[in-house]
Design a protein around this motif. Structure first.
Motif, mmCIF file in Angstrom:
data_model
loop_
_atom_site.group_PDB
_atom_site.id
_atom_site.type_symbol
_atom_site.label_atom_id
_atom_site.label_comp_id
_atom_site.label_asym_id
_atom_site.label_seq_id
_atom_site.Cartn_x
_atom_site.Cartn_y
_atom_site.Cartn_z
ATOM 1 N N ASN A 19 72.608 50.578 -26.409
ATOM 2 C CA ASN A 19 72.755 49.261 -27.031
ATOM 3 C C ASN A 19 73.235 49.404 -28.478
ATOM 4 O OD1 ASN A 19 70.448 50.112 -28.361
ATOM 5 N ND2 ASN A 19 69.105 48.623 -27.396
ATOM 6 N N ALA A 20 73.495 50.649 -28.904
ATOM 7 C CA ALA A 20 74.029 50.925 -30.241
ATOM 8 C C ALA A 20 74.965 52.126 -30.152
ATOM 9 C CB ALA A 20 72.898 51.211 -31.220
ATOM 10 N N GLN A 21 75.780 52.268 -31.182
ATOM 11 C CA GLN A 21 76.743 53.366 -31.211
ATOM 12 C C GLN A 21 76.674 54.047 -32.567
ATOM 13 O OE1 GLN A 21 80.674 52.324 -29.874
ATOM 14 N NE2 GLN A 21 81.621 53.777 -31.270
ATOM 15 N N LEU A 22 76.695 55.357 -32.568
ATOM 16 C CA LEU A 22 76.725 56.144 -33.793
ATOM 17 C C LEU A 22 78.159 56.175 -34.294
ATOM 18 C CD1 LEU A 22 74.880 57.933 -35.566
ATOM 19 C CD2 LEU A 22 75.559 59.851 -34.140
ATOM 20 N N ALA A 23 78.372 55.805 -35.552
ATOM 21 C CA ALA A 23 79.728 55.761 -36.102
ATOM 22 C C ALA A 23 79.744 56.401 -37.484
ATOM 23 C CB ALA A 23 80.204 54.317 -36.191
ATOM 24 N N TRP A 24 80.796 57.136 -37.777
ATOM 25 C CA TRP A 24 80.968 57.774 -39.080
ATOM 26 C C TRP A 24 81.814 56.869 -39.962
ATOM 27 C CZ3 TRP A 24 79.198 61.275 -42.232
ATOM 28 C CH2 TRP A 24 79.988 61.726 -43.278
ATOM 29 N N THR A 25 81.350 56.601 -41.155
ATOM 30 C CA THR A 25 82.098 55.854 -42.161
ATOM 31 C C THR A 25 82.529 56.857 -43.220
ATOM 32 O OG1 THR A 25 80.748 53.906 -41.739
ATOM 33 C CG2 THR A 25 82.010 53.921 -43.771
ATOM 34 N N ALA A 26 83.807 57.220 -43.211
ATOM 35 C CA ALA A 26 84.299 58.263 -44.109
ATOM 36 C C ALA A 26 84.516 57.766 -45.530
ATOM 37 C CB ALA A 26 85.603 58.845 -43.566
ATOM 38 N N ALA A 27 84.760 56.497 -45.692
ATOM 39 C CA ALA A 27 85.035 55.969 -47.021
ATOM 40 C C ALA A 27 83.786 56.045 -47.897
ATOM 41 C CB ALA A 27 85.522 54.526 -46.910
#
Length: 92
Positions: A19-27
């Motif tokens: 129900n969630a997703q791991l995401a990388w924010t590079a900024a």
């Protein structure tokens, strides 16, 4: 590749139907003291206050080629040492 130690995300469990997703924010942002970027958990649907937040440890749903329940369970057992009993594996 590397190792991520995050005190909040480590509390979330795996599900093949997350129900969630791991995401990388590079900024770089003011929220990231290292100036490199950060991981975030993004909701894929409404999550109730009493509902567990779950993300998949083995790929990105809808992007990566789907694996059978047997192959997902074997991968999870080999890499993380547990047998998956999520709703998706139970229904296959």
């Amino acid at each position: 590749s590397g190792l991520v130690l995050n005190p909040i995300m480590r509390l979330c469990n795996h599900s093949c139907a997350p129900n969630a997703q791991l995401a990388w924010t590079a900024a770089p942002s003011a929220e990231c003291p290292c100036g490199v970027g950060q991981f975030r958990l993004l909701a894929l649907q409404d999550i109730g206050a009493d509902e567990e937040i779950r993300y998949t440890y083995i790929g990105t749903p809808g992007i990566d080629a789907p694996l059978s329940a047997d192959r997902r369970r074997a991968l999870l057992q080999r890499r993380w040492g547990f047998w998956c009993g999520c709703s998706m594996c139970a229904s296959e």
